[in-house]
Design a protein around this motif. Structure first.
Motif, PDB file in Angstrom:
ATOM      1  N   SER A   1       0.946  -1.204  -0.038  1.00  0.00           N
ATOM      2  CA  SER A   1       0.001  -0.088   0.049  1.00  0.00           C
ATOM      3  C   SER A   1       0.797   1.196   0.205  1.00  0.00           C
ATOM      4  O   SER A   1       1.945   1.483   0.439  1.00  0.00           O
ATOM      5  N   TYR A   2       0.413   2.424  -0.569  1.00  0.00           N
ATOM      6  CA  TYR A   2       0.995   3.714  -0.632  1.00  0.00           C
ATOM      7  C   TYR A   2      -0.008   4.825  -0.367  1.00  0.00           C
ATOM      8  O   TYR A   2      -0.817   4.525  -1.007  1.00  0.00           O
ATOM      9  N   VAL A   3       0.287   5.666   0.304  1.00  0.00           N
ATOM     10  CA  VAL A   3      -0.300   6.926   0.379  1.00  0.00           C
ATOM     11  C   VAL A   3       0.263   8.124   0.201  1.00  0.00           C
ATOM     12  O   VAL A   3       1.290   8.238   0.479  1.00  0.00           O
ATOM     13  N   HIS A   4      -0.171   8.927  -0.758  1.00  0.00           N
ATOM     14  CA  HIS A   4       0.330  10.173  -1.356  1.00  0.00           C
ATOM     15  C   HIS A   4      -0.556  11.182  -0.869  1.00  0.00           C
ATOM     16  O   HIS A   4      -1.675  11.428  -0.831  1.00  0.00           O
ATOM     17  N   SER A   5       0.139  12.344  -0.268  1.00  0.00           N
ATOM     18  CA  SER A   5      -0.471  13.626  -0.084  1.00  0.00           C
ATOM     19  C   SER A   5       0.012  14.745  -1.074  1.00  0.00           C
ATOM     20  O   SER A   5       1.023  14.755  -1.212  1.00  0.00           O
ATOM     21  N   PRO A   6      -1.031  14.787  -1.732  1.00  0.00           N
ATOM     22  CA  PRO A   6      -0.958  15.524  -2.946  1.00  0.00           C
ATOM     23  C   PRO A   6      -0.299  17.142  -2.589  1.00  0.00           C
ATOM     24  O   PRO A   6      -0.571  17.890  -1.670  1.00  0.00           O
TER      25      PRO A   6
END
Length: 295
Positions: free
Chosen positions: A213-218
């Motif tokens: 899983s990967y979470v990106h903060s735009p």
């Protein structure tokens, strides 16, 4: 009991439910002043104050609480009795009010409304689309729609179609100057539209593949809480957008947008229609559920 007395009791019950004369008026399709007048007449007739009123709030007195506790089951019985008459009609009759998030409303209800109302011409469907959190009981809805099986006690949840997913898209003109990302970590080098909740809080872009899983903060020049505007901004080449796939299917098909990181964008949890477990299941509401639920 005279019709005017029953109307006054119904007006009081609506105010007691919503704690608002305005919302009670909207439910009963009359003005707030008409609701207030009806409740005042009721109070004058029985010689008791039922509501405490201030310029900002409405609350029930002890007498009001007692009356509400008796009226709620009584009106439910009346509703049930009227709905029982549907067996003598060709199709269900009456109004069903549904709350649905604005961002997904077209995909959830767009395919349902036409066939449902064609099959049930005496049914009246009222849909309020908003992305803010709504208390469906307090605001007088028969049901609400949300992602995931996360409902409070006393609620029933029914799985409905379709299953949605969020995808990343950008315009061909945007990618003329930047490489197409192949891993979510590549987004750190891109301009991305920040997704906002109606409260103003930002939510991240989430990805998953092969157990990772990967979470990106735009990071980018634009923050929006409307997926239609996100799509339009992406078409204009402003930045990449993270939107419901159904909203951009046509643009991807005609080449206006390019969908990237497809194998990292997993389906969201299922959608559910939820409603109070004590709610009377009218024939009209049952028809709505049948039209929306998964097979």
């Amino acid at each position: 009991m005279r019709a005017t007395e029953l109307s006054e009791l119904a007006a009081f019950a609506a105010v007691a439910r919503h704690k608002s004369f305005r919302k009670a008026g909207e439910e009963r399709a009359v003005t707030a002043s008409a609701i207030s007048h009806a409740v005042q007449n009721l109070e004058a007739r029985i010689g008791l104050r039922l509501l405490n009123r201030t310029t900002r709030s409405v609350s029930l007195t002890e007498a009001g609480e007692l009356l509400k506790s008796h009226l709620d089951p009584a009106f439910m019985e009346i509703t049930s009795a009227l709905d029982a008459l549907n067996q003598y009609r060709d199709t269900p009759f009456g109004k069903v009010r549904i709350n649905v998030p604005n961002s997904i409303a077209p995909f959830v209800l767009g395919r349902v409304i036409g066939p449902l109302l064609t099959k049930n011409p005496n049914l009246e469907l009222e849909v309020v689309a908003t992305d803010r959190l709504v208390d469906i009981v307090e605001e007088g809805f028969d049901a609400g729609i949300r992602l995931g099986y996360r409902v409070t006690d006393g609620m029933v949840a029914v799985k409905i179609r379709p299953r949605l997913r969020l995808v990343v898209v950008g315009s061909p003109s945007y990618f003329e100057h930047r490489p197409i990302p192949t891993e979510p970590s590549d987004l750190a080098n891109h301009l991305c539209i920040r997704n906002l909740f109606p409260s103003g809080a930002q939510y991240p872009w989430e990805f998953e593949k092969d157990g990772q899983s990967y979470v990106h903060s735009p990071v980018g020049p634009l923050s929006l809480d409307d997926h239609e505007l996100m799509m339009q901004a992406a078409v204009a080449g402003v930045a990449l957008a993270y939107v419901w796939q159904n909203r951009v299917d046509q643009q991807v098909a005609d080449g206006t947008l390019v969908q990237v990181l497809d194998d990292w964008c997993q389906p969201e949890d299922f959608l559910y229609l939820y409603y109070p477990s004590r709610r009377h299941m009218s024939a009209g509401f049952r028809a709505v559920i049948d039209a929306m639920k998964t097979d």
